[in-house]
Design a protein around this motif. Structure first.
Motif, PDB file in Angstrom:
ATOM      1  N   ASN A  99       0.814  -1.134  -0.020  1.00 11.77           N
ATOM      2  CA  ASN A  99       0.084  -0.058   0.127  1.00 11.77           C
ATOM      3  C   ASN A  99       0.709   1.264  -0.023  1.00 11.77           C
ATOM      4  O   ASN A  99       2.139   1.238  -0.111  1.00 11.77           O
ATOM      5  CB  ASN A  99      -1.134  -0.012   1.301  1.00 11.77           C
ATOM      6  CG  ASN A  99      -0.483   0.053   2.596  1.00 11.77           C
ATOM      7  OD1 ASN A  99       0.735   0.713   2.697  1.00 11.77           O
ATOM      8  ND2 ASN A  99      -1.088  -0.372   3.539  1.00 11.77           N
ATOM      9  N   SER A 100       0.265   2.402   0.075  1.00 13.99           N
ATOM     10  CA  SER A 100       1.107   3.706  -0.029  1.00 13.99           C
ATOM     11  C   SER A 100       1.936   3.874   1.183  1.00 13.99           C
ATOM     12  O   SER A 100       2.809   4.716   1.156  1.00 13.99           O
ATOM     13  CB  SER A 100      -0.017   4.930  -0.148  1.00 13.99           C
ATOM     14  OG  SER A 100      -0.911   4.944   1.087  1.00 13.99           O
ATOM     15  N   LEU A 101       1.765   2.864   2.118  1.00 11.36           N
ATOM     16  CA  LEU A 101       2.592   3.221   3.545  1.00 11.36           C
ATOM     17  C   LEU A 101       3.499   2.175   3.472  1.00 11.36           C
ATOM     18  O   LEU A 101       4.377   1.902   4.175  1.00 11.36           O
ATOM     19  CB  LEU A 101       1.818   3.082   4.724  1.00 11.36           C
ATOM     20  CG  LEU A 101       0.758   4.172   4.943  1.00 11.36           C
ATOM     21  CD1 LEU A 101      -0.108   3.799   6.236  1.00 11.36           C
ATOM     22  CD2 LEU A 101       1.439   5.376   5.103  1.00 11.36           C
ATOM     23  N   GLY A 102       3.613   1.323   2.368  1.00 11.68           N
ATOM     24  CA  GLY A 102       4.587   0.476   2.065  1.00 11.68           C
ATOM     25  C   GLY A 102       4.458  -0.944   2.898  1.00 11.68           C
ATOM     26  O   GLY A 102       5.358  -1.811   3.140  1.00 11.68           O
ATOM     27  N   LYS A 106      -0.834  -8.313   4.858  1.00  9.48           N
ATOM     28  CA  LYS A 106      -0.662  -8.704   6.317  1.00  9.48           C
ATOM     29  C   LYS A 106      -0.152  -7.685   7.146  1.00  9.48           C
ATOM     30  O   LYS A 106      -0.064  -7.910   8.466  1.00  9.48           O
ATOM     31  CB  LYS A 106       0.057  -9.848   6.394  1.00  9.48           C
ATOM     32  CG  LYS A 106      -0.565 -11.123   5.882  1.00  9.48           C
ATOM     33  CD  LYS A 106       0.166 -12.644   6.243  1.00  9.48           C
ATOM     34  CE  LYS A 106       1.808 -12.752   5.793  1.00  9.48           C
ATOM     35  NZ  LYS A 106       2.435 -13.987   6.087  1.00  9.48           N
ATOM     36  N   GLY A 107       0.139  -6.415   6.700  1.00 10.81           N
ATOM     37  CA  GLY A 107       0.507  -5.289   7.628  1.00 10.81           C
ATOM     38  C   GLY A 107       2.101  -5.567   7.835  1.00 10.81           C
ATOM     39  O   GLY A 107       2.549  -4.506   8.453  1.00 10.81           O
ATOM     40  N   ILE A 108       2.732  -6.249   6.949  1.00 16.07           N
ATOM     41  CA  ILE A 108       4.364  -6.325   7.231  1.00 16.07           C
ATOM     42  C   ILE A 108       4.813  -5.006   6.252  1.00 16.07           C
ATOM     43  O   ILE A 108       4.616  -5.103   5.072  1.00 16.07           O
ATOM     44  CB  ILE A 108       4.667  -7.631   6.924  1.00 16.07           C
ATOM     45  CG1 ILE A 108       4.078  -8.846   7.600  1.00 16.07           C
ATOM     46  CG2 ILE A 108       6.374  -7.769   6.749  1.00 16.07           C
ATOM     47  CD1 ILE A 108       4.349  -8.513   9.036  1.00 16.07           C
TER      48      ILE A 108
END
Length: 124
Positions: A99-102, A106-108
């Motif tokens: 995503n735009s936050l890298g 799975k949120g890794i």
């Protein structure tokens, strides 16, 4: 027919050519052949990189799109590659996996994968 933006391929070519050595380009099973054909079309020397299709184990191995690949899938593909080949100088991964936050699904964060493998990773 599947199309690949040749401007994007030219950008990937420049990333590979600027790398300090051999590059491992991890990509999806769906995109693998198109990725290689696009790089051939922009004249990248195949001796500068290896393209590897990454199996998606996160979602049971049936998903073949880059957008659903996770850091753990890339980690497994990297380790499998390195077991049979010399360690590359850097790694490319599809930017769409993050995503735009890298972060992957799975949120890794991509930086966690980079720390784990100990090489620079460039999302392309």
């Amino acid at each position: 027919m599947v199309l690949f933006d040749l401007n994007h391929a030219a950008y990937i070519k420049s990333v590979i050519e600027q790398a300090p050595g051999f590059v491992l380009a991890l990509n999806s099973e769906f995109g693998h052949d198109v990725f290689v054909a696009a790089l051939d079309a922009v004249g990248i020397d195949r001796s500068r990189y290896a393209a590897v299709a990454v199996k998606n184990e996160t979602f049971g191995g049936t998903i073949r799109a880059a957008g659903l690949l996770c850091c753990s899938d890339y980690q497994t593909a990297f380790e499998t590659y390195c077991a049979a080949h010399p360690r590359p100088a850097g790694v490319l991964v599809p930017a769409i996996s993050f995503n735009s936050l890298g972060r992957d699904l799975k949120g890794i964060h991509l930086l966690e994968l980079q720390r784990s493998i100990g090489l620079p990773i460039v999302p392309v």
